[in-house]
Design a protein around this motif. Structure first.
Motif, short mmCIF file in Angstrom:
data_model
loop_
_atom_site.label_atom_id
_atom_site.label_comp_id
_atom_site.label_asym_id
_atom_site.label_seq_id
_atom_site.Cartn_x
_atom_site.Cartn_y
_atom_site.Cartn_z
N UNK B 82 0.83 -1.21 0.00
CA UNK B 82 0.00 0.00 0.00
C UNK B 82 0.87 1.26 0.00
N UNK B 83 2.00 1.22 0.67
CA UNK B 83 2.87 2.40 0.72
C UNK B 83 3.82 2.44 -0.47
N UNK B 138 3.85 7.19 17.14
CA UNK B 138 2.52 7.29 16.51
C UNK B 138 2.59 6.87 15.04
N UNK B 139 3.66 7.29 14.37
CA UNK B 139 3.80 6.92 12.95
C UNK B 139 3.96 5.41 12.80
N UNK B 141 2.86 3.08 14.80
CA UNK B 141 1.57 2.46 15.08
C UNK B 141 0.65 2.58 13.87
N UNK B 142 0.63 3.75 13.25
CA UNK B 142 -0.25 3.96 12.11
C UNK B 142 0.20 3.15 10.89
N UNK B 143 1.50 2.98 10.73
CA UNK B 143 1.99 2.17 9.61
C UNK B 143 1.52 0.73 9.77
N UNK B 145 -1.04 -0.27 11.59
CA UNK B 145 -2.51 -0.28 11.44
C UNK B 145 -2.91 -0.30 9.97
N UNK B 146 -2.17 0.45 9.16
CA UNK B 146 -2.47 0.48 7.72
C UNK B 146 -2.22 -0.91 7.11
N UNK B 149 -5.13 -3.06 8.16
CA UNK B 149 -6.35 -2.66 7.45
C UNK B 149 -6.33 -3.18 6.02
#
Lengths: 230, 230
Positions: B82-83, B138-139, B141-143, B145-146, B149
Motif C-alpha cells: 500500500x505504501x 505514533x507513525x 503504530x499507524x503504519x 494499522x495500515x 487494514x
C-alpha cells in the motif's frame, strides 16, 4: 491563501449535508485558512520562492487562528478529558469550538428538551494546523481520533500546506501528500483534511518570518480561561 | 531483559488462543526481547543508572533483532504494498516474518488446498522496536494499522522500554506509558504492545553505547534480498 486539496470521510460528508452546525464549522475553517494575504498590501497570498525552506509557517498558522478566535469565537488549547483527566498525559487540541443551535425548541417536554440541549444541540469541533514534521502529524491525527472515539468532539479537521507550498516553508514541515496514505485510517469517523496553497509564487515578495519572529505578542483565547469563567 | 507490561487487543488474544502460528510468532518475539544481557558476562540485564539518558537504546534493539534474524529467520525492512506500490511513499516495516504451517493438507480438493495455502496457511507478522520519540511511535503504530487494514499483515507488535528504563536511555526515546493512552485506537485489530525493562539497575556496570558506536558491522537480513532471491 486557497484550498487546493481535501479529503472528507463519508461520515463527515453526511454531516456536512445534514447538519447546519457542522456545515457552519467547516465554512468558518475554510474562510479562516483562505484569509491570509501576503504581502499585507496585496489581496492574494504570494509566497517567496527564491529557495527551499526560505519562509516560516507559524505566522500563517497564527493568521488563520486569529480569525478563528477573533471573528468566530474559537478557543485555543482545549484539553481532552480522556488525556487530561483519565490518562493524565498528552497535550490539548490546538483550536476548538462548541457550536450551539440558536433554534428554539418546544419546552413542553422537559426531558426531550434536556436531551436536545445536551446531545442534539451542541456540536464540538477540534482542529489542528500542522506546523511540525510528518511524525508529529501522525500524533495530531491520533489525538483527534481519540477525541472522536471518546465522543468528546463531533468533527475533526487537520490543515496542512500542500507539498508544492511546503517546499518553500520551514524545513521538514509536513504536507498534505505526505500524510495522505494514512487518511484512510480515519474512515468510520467524521474527519476532514485540508491542503492549502498560496495563490502565487514570486521571488520579489518579502520572506515570511520563521518561528515567532516579527509576530505581534497578542494574547490568545485559551479554553482554560473560558472554562474557568475568566 | 524482561517484559513488565503489555497490552493485547481482544482480536490478538483470540488469535493467540486459536492459532498456533500466531502463538509461535509471539513466543519468538518474547524470547528475542528477553534475550539481551548486560554486561555480556552476566546472565541478566543490568542498566547503568548513574544519570538520566546515560545509555544508548539502539544496541538493545540490535540484540533483539539479531536473535529474530539469526535464530528465527525474520527479515528486516519489509515494505507494505500500500505504501511502496500504491501510494509511492513511506518506509518499510522494521522486522517481518511469514509463518507457514508445516502441516500437510488433504490435496484432493485442489480449490480447498489453494485457499488453505493462500489464506489459512500463512501468517504475516510485522513488528517495530521503538527507538524514536513519541510522535515517531505514533507513525509506527499507524503504519502497522495500515498494514492490518489492508490485510498485508495478520498481527502487529510494537516493543518499547517502560518509563522507568527509558529514563536512563537516549533522550526523548518514547516509552510504553507515553503511547499507552492511544493503544485503544488499535481495538478491532490484532495488535500487541510490549513494555520491556532491565532486570536490575546499578551504577557500576558499563554504559550502553549510544547510536551505532561499538556495534559490530553485521549484515542484516533484508526482505528485499529475500524477495529477489539473493
Amino acid at each position: 491563501m486557497k484550498i487546493d486539496k481535501d479529503f472528507i470521510t463519508d461520515e463527515a460528508k453526511e454531516l456536512l449535508e445534514s447538519d447546519n452546525l457542522i456545515k457552519q464549522a467547516y465554512e468558518e475553517v475554510k474562510t479562516s485558512i483562505c484569509s491570509p494575504i501576503w504581502p499585507t498590501n496585496s489581496n492574494i497570498f504570494t509566497i517567496n520562492n527564491t529557495e527551499k525552506n526560505c519562509n516560516g509557517v507559524v505566522p500563517i498558522k497564527e493568521l488563520c487562528y486569529t480569525m478563528l478566535e477573533d471573528t468566530y469565537n474559537w478557543y485555543r488549547e482545549k484539553p481532552l478529558d480522556v488525556l487530561k483527566l483519565e490518562k493524565k498525559k498528552g497535550g490539548p487540541i490546538d483550536v476548538y469550538k462548541e457550536f450551539i443551535s440558536e433554534q428554539e425548541e418546544d419546552q413542553d417536554d422537559l426531558e426531550g428538551y434536556k436531551e436536545f440541549t445536551q446531545d442534539g444541540n451542541i456540536r464540538r469541533v477540534g482542529m489542528e494546523f500542522e506546523t511540525g514534521n510528518i511524525s508529529s502529524a501522525h500524533r495530531s491525527m491520533n489525538k483527534l481520533l481519540l477525541g472522536l472515539k471518546r465522543e468528546e468532539i463531533d468533527l475533526a479537521i487537520i490543515l496542512m500546506p500542500i507539498k508544492q507550498l511546503a517546499y518553500y516553508l520551514t524545513d521538514r514541515v509536513t504536507n498534505f501528500e505526505e500524510l495522505e496514505p494514512y487518511f484512510e485510517l480515519t474512515e468510520g469517523q467524521p474527519f476532514i483534511f485540508i491542503g492549502f496553497n498560496a495563490e502565487a509564487y514570486a521571488p520579489n515578495v518579502p520572506l515570511i518570518p520563521k518561528g515567532k519572529d516579527g509576530m505581534s505578542n497578542r494574547s490568545i483565547k485559551k479554553w482554560k480561561e473560558k472554562a474557568e469563567g475568566k
